[in-house]
Write a protein that holds these residues in place. Sequence first.
Motif, PDB file in Angstrom:
ATOM      1  N   GLY A 120     -18.325   1.774  -4.988  1.00 46.21           N
ATOM      2  CA  GLY A 120     -17.897   2.027  -6.362  1.00 46.21           C
ATOM      3  C   GLY A 120     -16.570   2.753  -6.437  1.00 46.21           C
ATOM      4  O   GLY A 120     -15.989   2.858  -7.511  1.00 46.21           O
ATOM      5  N   VAL A 121     -16.075   3.262  -5.292  1.00 44.51           N
ATOM      6  CA  VAL A 121     -14.735   3.839  -5.238  1.00 44.51           C
ATOM      7  C   VAL A 121     -13.802   2.763  -4.678  1.00 44.51           C
ATOM      8  O   VAL A 121     -13.956   2.333  -3.534  1.00 44.51           O
ATOM      9  N   PHE A 122     -12.869   2.306  -5.497  1.00 44.65           N
ATOM     10  CA  PHE A 122     -11.965   1.217  -5.145  1.00 44.65           C
ATOM     11  C   PHE A 122     -10.530   1.720  -5.093  1.00 44.65           C
ATOM     12  O   PHE A 122     -10.192   2.707  -5.747  1.00 44.65           O
ATOM     13  N   THR A 123      -9.696   1.028  -4.353  1.00 46.01           N
ATOM     14  CA  THR A 123      -8.273   1.230  -4.565  1.00 46.01           C
ATOM     15  C   THR A 123      -7.927   0.568  -5.895  1.00 46.01           C
ATOM     16  O   THR A 123      -8.576  -0.406  -6.313  1.00 46.01           O
ATOM     17  N   ALA A 124      -6.905   1.074  -6.552  1.00 47.15           N
ATOM     18  CA  ALA A 124      -6.495   0.486  -7.825  1.00 47.15           C
ATOM     19  C   ALA A 124      -6.056  -0.961  -7.632  1.00 47.15           C
ATOM     20  O   ALA A 124      -6.306  -1.824  -8.472  1.00 47.15           O
ATOM     21  N   GLY A 125      -5.412  -1.229  -6.499  1.00 44.55           N
ATOM     22  CA  GLY A 125      -4.966  -2.588  -6.226  1.00 44.55           C
ATOM     23  C   GLY A 125      -6.122  -3.556  -6.055  1.00 44.55           C
ATOM     24  O   GLY A 125      -6.046  -4.711  -6.484  1.00 44.55           O
ATOM     25  N   ALA A 126      -7.206  -3.106  -5.414  1.00 48.94           N
ATOM     26  CA  ALA A 126      -8.378  -3.968  -5.262  1.00 48.94           C
ATOM     27  C   ALA A 126      -8.980  -4.289  -6.616  1.00 48.94           C
ATOM     28  O   ALA A 126      -9.382  -5.435  -6.885  1.00 48.94           O
ATOM     29  N   ALA A 127      -9.031  -3.281  -7.493  1.00 51.06           N
ATOM     30  CA  ALA A 127      -9.568  -3.511  -8.834  1.00 51.06           C
ATOM     31  C   ALA A 127      -8.711  -4.514  -9.591  1.00 51.06           C
ATOM     32  O   ALA A 127      -9.231  -5.406 -10.287  1.00 51.06           O
TER      33      ALA A 127
END
Length: 455
Positions: free
Chosen positions: A126-133
Amino acid sequence: MAAAAAALRHGARVTLLEAGYNLGGQYWRHLAHERRGAQEHRLHHGWSTFQRLRDEISGHPDCDVVFGASVWAIDRHDDAPPVVHVMVGAPDGTDREPRSYTPGRLILATGGQERTLPFPGWDLPGVFTAGAAQALAKGERVAVGRRVLVAGAGPFLLPVVSSLIRTGATVVGVAEASGRSRLTRGWLTRPWELASASSKAGELGGYLKDLVRHRVPYWTGQTVVAAHGTDRVHSVTLAALHPDWTRVEGSERVVEVDAVCVSHGFVPRTELAIAAGCQLDEQGFVTTDAGQQTSVPNVYSAGELTGIGGADLALAEGEVAGTTAAGGVPRPLLVGQRKALRNFATRLEAAHGIRPGWQTWPDPGTMLCRCEDVTVGELRDIAAKTRSRGLRSLKLTTRAGLGVCQGRTCGRNVEDLLGPNLLQAGRTSRRPIATPVRLGELAATLTPEREDPLP
C-alpha cells in the motif's frame, strides 16, 4: 523520441531501442492502441507533442523502432565505437532474441528513476512510489487506493494527484517536505528569469485547478515519517520539518489512508553511460557539450541523464542531440529554450532538493535494502565495527545494494547514510550488467552454431 525525430529530419538512418511496447516511454505512458481511451489526451500533458513525434517516427522508411528492447550491456574497447548489446522480447520471457549494434552515433536517453527516502513502514503493502501510482493510473486506469496521501518533494507530486483523481481515488492531501520560505527563495528569486519557461505556468495552473476543484489540501514543510499497518498500510504519521528536514518534535499527527504515494525526486539511470565511458559530474550526471556530446566521441546524452529537469528540457536536449549527431546545427531558438529550461531545473533543485536531515527519520529497525533485508541499524553498526570507508567492502559485509535491484532503490540512501567520508561514492550506479539476463541467454550469444556469434 525527440532525438530520433530530429536525426531523421537531418537525413540519418535511425534505430530506436524502446524498452516498452509503445512509443512514449515513461512520460507518455498510455494504453495499447487496441485499448486506448476516447479522451486519452486528458491524462497526459503535451499529448499533441507526443502525437507529432509519434507520427514523424512511425512508419518512417529510415527508422527502425525495436520494441521490448532491453539493453543489458555496452562494450567499449580503446577507440573503437561502443557495441550495444540488447535482448529483444518480454523481460520475463525465455525466448528473447539477442542482438548487437555498433552505431556510428549513439544517443543515450535512459532517463531517471524515483528516489524514495526510507522511513518506518515504507515497505508495507500500500506504500507506492508516486511514479508507480501514476504508471498504473495512466497505463492501466487503476487507482492504487480509495483514500490516498501523496508525499515527498517536488512538482512531480502534482501530476500524480491529477492522475489519481482521474482514476477515482480520493486524495486526502499533499505533503511537500520543503517549507514555504525555501519554496519562495527557490522559485520567486529573480522572477523575470521564469518568463522564458512560461509554458510551465500553464501546466502548473492545470494541476492547481485539480487541487482546488477537489479540495485537496497542500501542506508545506511536512512529510510522512512512518506508515502503520500489518498486512497493508492503514494510516501514516505526518510531521512538520525544519529547513534541514529534521523532524519538529511534537508536530506529529496520524492520517488514515489505504495507500500512500511517496517521491523525493529523481536520480539518473547512468549504468549504460558509465559502461560507455562517459564522464560524470560531482552530482552523478553525465557531462555534455553544447551539442549534447559526452566525453566519449560520437556518444550523446539527453534528458534526466544530464540533470533532472522534466519533460520539456528532455525534449529540447533530445532535439539538440539528434540534430548534432546527424551532422546538423541546432536552431538558435532551440538552444535558447534549452538554456531557459536548464535555469528552471536549477530552481527545481534549490526549492525541492533533498536535505540531509532526512537521515533522522529512520529508526534502527527501518528496512533499508529490501532485497537483502538490511536495516538502517545494521548498516550503521557494521560500518562502525569494521571502521571501513570503502563502499565495495561495506556492500560485501552488509549486503546492502547486492540484491536483485542492484542498489537502484537503496543505493543513494546507503551512500548518504554511510557519510561524506565514504570512498568510491557513486559506485552503486556502476553496473556492468544493466538489466537481468539469464545465463542461458548469455550462453546462446556464444554458441558456435550461430552464424553471427555475438561478442
